[in-house]
Scaffold this active site. Structure first.
Site, PDB file in Angstrom:
ATOM      1  N   SER A 204      -1.284 -70.663   8.438  1.00 14.08           N
ATOM      2  CA  SER A 204       0.046 -71.202   8.735  1.00 14.08           C
ATOM      3  C   SER A 204       1.136 -70.363   8.086  1.00 14.08           C
ATOM      4  O   SER A 204       0.935 -69.813   7.001  1.00 14.08           O
ATOM      5  CB  SER A 204       0.123 -72.647   8.200  1.00 14.08           C
ATOM      6  OG  SER A 204       1.448 -73.127   8.222  1.00 14.08           O
TER       7      SER A 204
ATOM      8  N   TYR B 291      -1.190 -78.999   0.820  1.00 11.33           N
ATOM      9  CA  TYR B 291      -1.636 -78.544   2.149  1.00 11.33           C
ATOM     10  C   TYR B 291      -1.434 -77.031   2.262  1.00 11.33           C
ATOM     11  O   TYR B 291      -2.362 -76.282   2.570  1.00 11.33           O
ATOM     12  CB  TYR B 291      -0.858 -79.249   3.267  1.00 11.33           C
ATOM     13  CG  TYR B 291      -0.903 -78.483   4.572  1.00 11.33           C
ATOM     14  CD1 TYR B 291       0.168 -77.685   4.963  1.00 11.33           C
ATOM     15  CD2 TYR B 291      -2.040 -78.498   5.370  1.00 11.33           C
ATOM     16  CE1 TYR B 291       0.113 -76.936   6.124  1.00 11.33           C
ATOM     17  CE2 TYR B 291      -2.099 -77.756   6.535  1.00 11.33           C
ATOM     18  CZ  TYR B 291      -1.011 -76.971   6.904  1.00 11.33           C
ATOM     19  OH  TYR B 291      -1.073 -76.215   8.048  1.00 11.33           O
TER      20      TYR B 291
ATOM     21  N   LYS C 192      -4.178 -73.562   2.469  1.00  8.17           N
ATOM     22  CA  LYS C 192      -4.170 -72.447   3.429  1.00  8.17           C
ATOM     23  C   LYS C 192      -4.196 -71.108   2.672  1.00  8.17           C
ATOM     24  O   LYS C 192      -4.922 -70.182   3.036  1.00  8.17           O
ATOM     25  CB  LYS C 192      -2.938 -72.516   4.334  1.00  8.17           C
ATOM     26  CG  LYS C 192      -2.960 -73.659   5.328  1.00  8.17           C
ATOM     27  CD  LYS C 192      -4.156 -73.569   6.270  1.00  8.17           C
ATOM     28  CE  LYS C 192      -4.173 -74.704   7.276  1.00  8.17           C
ATOM     29  NZ  LYS C 192      -5.397 -74.718   8.103  1.00  8.17           N
TER      30      LYS C 192
HETATM   31  C1  WQD Z   1      10.631 -78.525  12.033  1.00 10.61           C
HETATM   32  C2  WQD Z   1      12.115 -78.697  11.762  1.00 10.61           C
HETATM   33  C3  WQD Z   1      12.628 -80.273  10.019  1.00 10.61           C
HETATM   34  C4  WQD Z   1      11.230 -83.850  12.086  1.00 10.61           C
HETATM   35  C5  WQD Z   1       5.173 -78.184   9.493  1.00 10.61           C
HETATM   36  C6  WQD Z   1       4.172 -77.677   8.504  1.00 10.61           C
HETATM   37  C7  WQD Z   1       3.449 -76.487   9.077  1.00 10.61           C
HETATM   38  C8  WQD Z   1       2.819 -76.892  10.385  1.00 10.61           C
HETATM   39  C9  WQD Z   1       3.911 -77.343  11.350  1.00 10.61           C
HETATM   40  C10 WQD Z   1       0.586 -77.725  10.195  1.00 10.61           C
HETATM   41  C11 WQD Z   1      12.422 -78.784  10.267  1.00 10.61           C
HETATM   42  C12 WQD Z   1      13.168 -80.749  11.371  1.00 10.61           C
HETATM   43  C13 WQD Z   1      11.524 -82.527  11.785  1.00 10.61           C
HETATM   44  C14 WQD Z   1      12.283 -84.796  12.220  1.00 10.61           C
HETATM   45  C15 WQD Z   1      13.872 -83.059  11.794  1.00 10.61           C
HETATM   46  N1  WQD Z   1       1.894 -77.937  10.165  1.00 10.61           N
HETATM   47  N2  WQD Z   1      12.817 -82.152  11.651  1.00 10.61           N
HETATM   48  N3  WQD Z   1      13.562 -84.351  12.078  1.00 10.61           N
HETATM   49  O1  WQD Z   1       8.085 -78.513   8.724  1.00 10.61           O
HETATM   50  O2  WQD Z   1       8.485 -76.405  10.105  1.00 10.61           O
HETATM   51  O3  WQD Z   1       6.147 -77.199   9.709  1.00 10.61           O
HETATM   52  O4  WQD Z   1       4.558 -78.485  10.727  1.00 10.61           O
HETATM   53  O5  WQD Z   1      -0.017 -76.741  10.442  1.00 10.61           O
HETATM   54  O6  WQD Z   1       2.465 -76.063   8.186  1.00 10.61           O
HETATM   55  O7  WQD Z   1       4.865 -77.253   7.351  1.00 10.61           O
HETATM   56  O8  WQD Z   1       7.634 -78.483  11.227  1.00 10.61           O
HETATM   57  O9  WQD Z   1       8.213 -80.042  13.050  1.00 10.61           O
HETATM   58  O10 WQD Z   1       7.992 -80.961  10.679  1.00 10.61           O
HETATM   59  O11 WQD Z   1       9.957 -79.542  11.285  1.00 10.61           O
HETATM   60  O12 WQD Z   1      15.038 -82.683  11.665  1.00 10.61           O
HETATM   61  O13 WQD Z   1      12.074 -86.017  12.487  1.00 10.61           O
HETATM   62  O14 WQD Z   1      12.527 -79.941  12.330  1.00 10.61           O
HETATM   63  O15 WQD Z   1      13.584 -80.507   9.001  1.00 10.61           O
HETATM   64  O16 WQD Z   1      13.650 -78.128  10.044  1.00 10.61           O
HETATM   65  P1  WQD Z   1       7.692 -77.641   9.858  1.00 10.61           P
HETATM   66  P2  WQD Z   1       8.407 -79.844  11.588  1.00 10.61           P
END
Ligand code: WQD
Length: 343
Positions: A127, A152, A156
Site C-alpha cells: 500500500s 495496519y 505492510k
Molecule cells: C480518501 C480521502 C479522507 C471518507 C486508506 C488506507 C489505505 C487503503 C485505502 C487499505 C481522504 C477522505 C474519506 C469520508 C472523507 N486501505 N474521506 N470522508 O485514507 O487515502 O487510504 O484506504 O489498503 O491503506 O490508508 O482512503 O478512502 O479512507 O480516504 O473526506 O467519509 O477521502 O479524508 O482524504 P485513504 P479513504
C-alpha cells in the site's frame, strides 16, 4: 502446463477482481478465503463472470496444516498472490495485536509452505500508506518509507521487509510488492465490487451509500489543506486496472531469469484528485446531488499523495486505462445493484 496461482483473500474486493483477470489471461487461480471479510456469494458471482468453475479452499492462511494440505492437494502451484489481511486503519489502532498476528503471521506461513513446495513466484498486496506524507510528488518507489501512521500501515512495511529478507535467502524465489494507491469502482458487470462491512471508512463507498440514501450525508474530513480546493488529494485507481497489474506482475516474474529478485511497484493512475473533485465528478456521472458537509480533519490522513508509475508502465508493461469518471460510474452501478438485490 497450467499456471496454478494461489490467491489468498481471493473472495475479497481486489482479490475477486484479480481472479477474473487471471482466468482471462490463462492462469489457473486457486482461491483461499476464510470469509471473515468477504461473502461466499462472491464465488458464484465470479463463476457467472468467467463462465466456469473457480476452485476455492475455505480456511485461514495462518493455519499451517490447512495451507500444507492445499499445496499437497493442488500439485504444481507455481506462485501466489497474497491479498488476505485485515485492512481497517482505525481498527488496527484499537487492536494492534490482531493485525500483527494476522497480517504478519499469514505471510510467514505462506512463505514457509511455498518454499516447502517449491512455489517460487510471489506477488504481495502492499500500500502507498508506507510512504506516509511524501516530501516530493508524484511519489516514486525509491522514496524512503516513513514511520507508519498505524499498525495496519506498519504490517505492510514489515511484510515488505520480510519478503525482501526471504528472497535474499532463497536462490530462485521471486517477489514483487505492489503498492496500491486508492482502489475504487467495481467490475462493469456489477456482479462483484466492494462490500464494506458496517459504516464505510473509505470515501467512495461512503459517497455511493449516501447517494443511495443509506447514509444521511457525507462528511468531508477537512477543507483547509494546502490543495487547490482545500481537500486532500489521492490517486484513485479503478479496481479492474489494479487487478490487471497483478497479472502483469506475475507475467513479469514468470518470465524472469533473475535470482533473488524482489521489486517494488507503484500501482496508481499517476494523477491526483481532491475529495471535492471526486464528489463533483460523482454528481456529474450519476446525476445525483450529493448531501455533504465539511467536517474536521481525520487524524492520520496525509494531505496529498499520488503515484509516479513509470516503473510499472515500463517494466510491467501495464498502465491504468480507466479514468475517475468510469470508476465512479462502475461504483454507482454496483451500489444500485446492491440496493436492488437487498429488496
Ligand atoms: C480518501 C480521502 C479522507 C471518507 C486508506 C488506507 C489505505 C487503503 C485505502 C487499505 C481522504 C477522505 C474519506 C469520508 C472523507 N486501505 N474521506 N470522508 O485514507 O487515502 O487510504 O484506504 O489498503 O491503506 O490508508 O482512503 O478512502 O479512507 O480516504 O473526506 O467519509 O477521502 O479524508 O482524504 P485513504 P479513504
Amino acid at each position: 502446463m497450467e499456471k496454478k496461482i494461489l490467491v489468498t483473500g481471493g473472495a475479497g474486493y481486489i482479490g475477486s477482481h484479480t481472479v477474473v483477470e487471471l482466468i482471462e489471461s490463462g492462469y489457473e487461480p486457486i482461491i483461499i478465503d476464510n470469509f471473515v471479510n468477504a461473502e461466499p456469494k462472491v464465488i458464484d458471482r465470479l463463476q457467472q463472470i468467467v463462465g466456469r468453475e473457480v476452485k476455492l479452499y475455505e480456511g485461514d492462511c495462518n493455519d499451517e496444516g490447512f495451507m500444507r494440505s492445499v499445496f499437497s492437494t493442488e500439485k504444481n502451484i507455481t506462485g501466489a498472490i497474497h491479498f488476505a489481511a485485515y485492512k481497517a486503519v482505525g481498527e488496527s489502532v484499537e487492536q494492534p495485536l490482531k493485525y500483527y498476528e494476522n497480517n504478519i503471521g499469514s505471510l510467514l506461513v505462506l512463505l514457509k509452505i511455498m518454499k516447502e513446495f517449491n512455489a517460487r513466484n510471489f506477488v504481495f498486496s502492499s500500500s502507498c500508506t508506507v510512504y506516509g506524507q511524501p516530501d516530493n510528488l508524484p511519489v516514486t518507489e525509491s522514496t524512503p518509507k516513513k514511520p507508519a501512521e498505524s499498525p495496519y500501515g506498519n504490517t505492510k512495511q514489515i511484510c515488505e521487509e520480510i519478503i525482501e529478507d526471504f528472497v535474499r535467502s532463497e536462490s530462485s524465489f521471486r517477489g514483487i510488492a505492489l503498492r496500491y494507491f486508492n482502489p475504487i469502482g467495481a467490475h462493469p458487470s456489477s456482479l462483484i465490487g466492494e462490500l464494506p462491512i458496517g459504516v464505510p471508512n473509505n470515501l467512495v463507498p461512503f459517497v455511493t451509500q449516501t447517494a443511495s440514501g443509506i447514509r444521511e450525508h457525507l462528511t468531508i474530513f477537512g477543507d483547509d489543506y494546502d490543495t487547490p480546493d482545500g481537500t486532500c488529494i489521492r490517486d484513485y485507481i479503478h479496481v479492474v486496472d489494479l487487478a490487471k497489474a497483478h497479472v502483469k506482475a506475475l507475467d513479469y516474474i514468470e518470465g524472469s531469469n533473475k535470482d533473488k529478485q524482489f521489486e517494488l511497484f507503484n500501482v496508481g493512475t499517476g494523477k491526483g484528485n481532491t475529495v471535492l473533485e471526486v464528489v463533483k465528478t460523482f454528481e456529474h456521472v450519476s446525476g445525483e446531488s450529493l448531501n455533504y458537509k465539511i467536517g474536521d480533519r481525520r487524524s492520520g490522513d496525509v494531505e496529498k499523495v499520488y503515484a509516479n508509475v513509470d516503473r510499472s508502465n515500463q517494466l510491467l508493461n501495464w498502465k491504468a486505462e480507466l479514468d475517475l469518471e468510469r470508476s465512479l460510474i462502475d461504483a454507482w452501478n454496483w451500489q444500485k445493484s446492491l440496493v436492488e438485490n437487498a429488496k
